[in-house]
Design a protein around this motif. Structure first.
Motif, PDB file in Angstrom:
ATOM      1  N   ILE A   1       0.843  -1.202   0.000  1.00 51.47           N
ATOM      2  CA  ILE A   1       0.000   0.000   0.000  1.00 51.47           C
ATOM      3  C   ILE A   1       0.871   1.243   0.000  1.00 51.47           C
ATOM      4  O   ILE A   1       0.630   2.188  -0.757  1.00 51.47           O
ATOM      5  CB  ILE A   1      -0.953  -0.009   1.215  1.00 51.47           C
ATOM      6  CG1 ILE A   1      -1.977  -1.132   1.067  1.00 51.47           C
ATOM      7  CG2 ILE A   1      -1.641   1.345   1.376  1.00 51.47           C
ATOM      8  CD1 ILE A   1      -2.767  -1.424   2.329  1.00 51.47           C
ATOM      9  N   ARG A   2       1.885   1.251   0.837  1.00 52.55           N
ATOM     10  CA  ARG A   2       2.801   2.398   0.921  1.00 52.55           C
ATOM     11  C   ARG A   2       3.452   2.657  -0.440  1.00 52.55           C
ATOM     12  O   ARG A   2       3.564   3.803  -0.877  1.00 52.55           O
ATOM     13  CB  ARG A   2       3.858   2.118   1.985  1.00 52.55           C
ATOM     14  CG  ARG A   2       4.947   3.121   2.085  1.00 52.55           C
ATOM     15  CD  ARG A   2       4.621   4.160   3.070  1.00 52.55           C
ATOM     16  NE  ARG A   2       5.692   5.153   3.069  1.00 52.55           N
ATOM     17  CZ  ARG A   2       5.732   6.142   3.873  1.00 52.55           C
ATOM     18  NH1 ARG A   2       4.796   6.296   4.758  1.00 52.55           N
ATOM     19  NH2 ARG A   2       6.700   6.999   3.813  1.00 52.55           N
TER      20      ARG A   2
ATOM     21  N   THR B   1      -0.811  12.568  -0.221  1.00 51.10           N
ATOM     22  CA  THR B   1       0.157  12.988   0.797  1.00 51.10           C
ATOM     23  C   THR B   1      -0.416  12.833   2.201  1.00 51.10           C
ATOM     24  O   THR B   1       0.341  12.619   3.146  1.00 51.10           O
ATOM     25  CB  THR B   1       0.612  14.443   0.573  1.00 51.10           C
ATOM     26  OG1 THR B   1      -0.533  15.291   0.521  1.00 51.10           O
ATOM     27  CG2 THR B   1       1.404  14.577  -0.708  1.00 51.10           C
ATOM     28  N   GLN B   2      -1.724  12.905   2.329  1.00 54.24           N
ATOM     29  CA  GLN B   2      -2.335  12.700   3.646  1.00 54.24           C
ATOM     30  C   GLN B   2      -2.190  11.248   4.102  1.00 54.24           C
ATOM     31  O   GLN B   2      -2.200  10.964   5.295  1.00 54.24           O
ATOM     32  CB  GLN B   2      -3.812  13.065   3.617  1.00 54.24           C
ATOM     33  CG  GLN B   2      -4.075  14.531   3.395  1.00 54.24           C
ATOM     34  CD  GLN B   2      -5.570  14.814   3.291  1.00 54.24           C
ATOM     35  OE1 GLN B   2      -6.399  13.921   3.432  1.00 54.24           O
ATOM     36  NE2 GLN B   2      -5.903  16.069   3.040  1.00 54.24           N
ATOM     37  N   PHE B   3      -2.066  10.340   3.160  1.00 53.00           N
ATOM     38  CA  PHE B   3      -1.984   8.923   3.504  1.00 53.00           C
ATOM     39  C   PHE B   3      -0.560   8.431   3.761  1.00 53.00           C
ATOM     40  O   PHE B   3      -0.382   7.334   4.284  1.00 53.00           O
ATOM     41  CB  PHE B   3      -2.587   8.067   2.385  1.00 53.00           C
ATOM     42  CG  PHE B   3      -4.042   8.315   2.159  1.00 53.00           C
ATOM     43  CD1 PHE B   3      -4.927   8.389   3.207  1.00 53.00           C
ATOM     44  CD2 PHE B   3      -4.530   8.475   0.877  1.00 53.00           C
ATOM     45  CE1 PHE B   3      -6.279   8.602   2.999  1.00 53.00           C
ATOM     46  CE2 PHE B   3      -5.878   8.698   0.648  1.00 53.00           C
ATOM     47  CZ  PHE B   3      -6.754   8.762   1.712  1.00 53.00           C
ATOM     48  N   THR B   4       0.441   9.202   3.388  1.00 52.81           N
ATOM     49  CA  THR B   4       1.815   8.700   3.485  1.00 52.81           C
ATOM     50  C   THR B   4       2.197   8.304   4.906  1.00 52.81           C
ATOM     51  O   THR B   4       2.849   7.292   5.109  1.00 52.81           O
ATOM     52  CB  THR B   4       2.824   9.722   2.939  1.00 52.81           C
ATOM     53  OG1 THR B   4       2.653  10.954   3.631  1.00 52.81           O
ATOM     54  CG2 THR B   4       2.676   9.925   1.451  1.00 52.81           C
ATOM     55  N   GLY B   5       1.795   9.073   5.890  1.00 57.13           N
ATOM     56  CA  GLY B   5       2.154   8.753   7.263  1.00 57.13           C
ATOM     57  C   GLY B   5       1.356   7.623   7.878  1.00 57.13           C
ATOM     58  O   GLY B   5       1.752   7.048   8.888  1.00 57.13           O
ATOM     59  N   LEU B   6       0.242   7.270   7.272  1.00 54.63           N
ATOM     60  CA  LEU B   6      -0.605   6.224   7.839  1.00 54.63           C
ATOM     61  C   LEU B   6       0.005   4.838   7.726  1.00 54.63           C
ATOM     62  O   LEU B   6      -0.315   3.951   8.514  1.00 54.63           O
ATOM     63  CB  LEU B   6      -1.964   6.211   7.138  1.00 54.63           C
ATOM     64  CG  LEU B   6      -2.860   7.406   7.384  1.00 54.63           C
ATOM     65  CD1 LEU B   6      -4.097   7.316   6.502  1.00 54.63           C
ATOM     66  CD2 LEU B   6      -3.258   7.465   8.838  1.00 54.63           C
TER      67      LEU B   6
ATOM     68  N   THR C   1      -3.232   6.882  14.093  1.00 50.91           N
ATOM     69  CA  THR C   1      -4.541   7.531  14.117  1.00 50.91           C
ATOM     70  C   THR C   1      -4.469   8.874  13.428  1.00 50.91           C
ATOM     71  O   THR C   1      -3.546   9.645  13.650  1.00 50.91           O
ATOM     72  CB  THR C   1      -5.006   7.723  15.569  1.00 50.91           C
ATOM     73  OG1 THR C   1      -4.989   6.473  16.215  1.00 50.91           O
ATOM     74  CG2 THR C   1      -6.400   8.311  15.617  1.00 50.91           C
ATOM     75  N   VAL C   2      -5.461   9.145  12.594  1.00 49.78           N
ATOM     76  CA  VAL C   2      -5.540  10.421  11.902  1.00 49.78           C
ATOM     77  C   VAL C   2      -6.450  11.332  12.718  1.00 49.78           C
ATOM     78  O   VAL C   2      -7.569  10.967  13.053  1.00 49.78           O
ATOM     79  CB  VAL C   2      -6.108  10.266  10.482  1.00 49.78           C
ATOM     80  CG1 VAL C   2      -6.263  11.617   9.821  1.00 49.78           C
ATOM     81  CG2 VAL C   2      -5.236   9.351   9.678  1.00 49.78           C
ATOM     82  N   VAL C   3      -5.945  12.511  13.020  1.00 48.83           N
ATOM     83  CA  VAL C   3      -6.738  13.489  13.740  1.00 48.83           C
ATOM     84  C   VAL C   3      -7.008  14.641  12.802  1.00 48.83           C
ATOM     85  O   VAL C   3      -6.095  15.258  12.265  1.00 48.83           O
ATOM     86  CB  VAL C   3      -5.990  13.997  14.994  1.00 48.83           C
ATOM     87  CG1 VAL C   3      -6.828  15.041  15.711  1.00 48.83           C
ATOM     88  CG2 VAL C   3      -5.661  12.836  15.914  1.00 48.83           C
ATOM     89  N   ASN C   4      -8.272  14.936  12.557  1.00 50.74           N
ATOM     90  CA  ASN C   4      -8.642  16.029  11.648  1.00 50.74           C
ATOM     91  C   ASN C   4      -8.754  17.307  12.425  1.00 50.74           C
ATOM     92  O   ASN C   4      -9.293  17.434  13.429  1.00 50.74           O
ATOM     93  CB  ASN C   4      -9.952  15.730  10.930  1.00 50.74           C
ATOM     94  CG  ASN C   4      -9.767  14.599   9.946  1.00 50.74           C
ATOM     95  OD1 ASN C   4      -8.691  14.414   9.426  1.00 50.74           O
ATOM     96  ND2 ASN C   4     -10.811  13.849   9.705  1.00 50.74           N
TER      97      ASN C   4
END
Length: 60
Positions: A22-23, A39-44, A57-60
């Motif tokens: 996925i990465r 780019t929002q997904f790269t750190g996940l 965890t993604v914090v909006n």
């Protein structure tokens, strides 16, 4: 007990492989400048150096 440990290790390896795939796709999308929030997904999908897969965890 040993069978459970082996199962857990196998599942961890499978998760790690899936996260790496996925990465790689996310990085390819970013480098190809494809539309989307890549780019929002790269750190996940980072995989810590010690080999355990974690979902951040993604914090909006």
């Amino acid at each position: 007990m040993q069978a459970e440990r082996e199962l857990c290790q196998r599942l961890k390896r499978q998760i790690t492989v899936a996260r790496r795939m996925i990465r790689a796709r996310i990085e390819a999308a970013v480098s190809s400048a494809l539309r989307g929030p890549w780019t929002q997904f790269t750190g996940l999908f980072e995989i810590p150096y010690w080999g355990s897969a974690r979902i951040r965890t993604v914090v909006n």
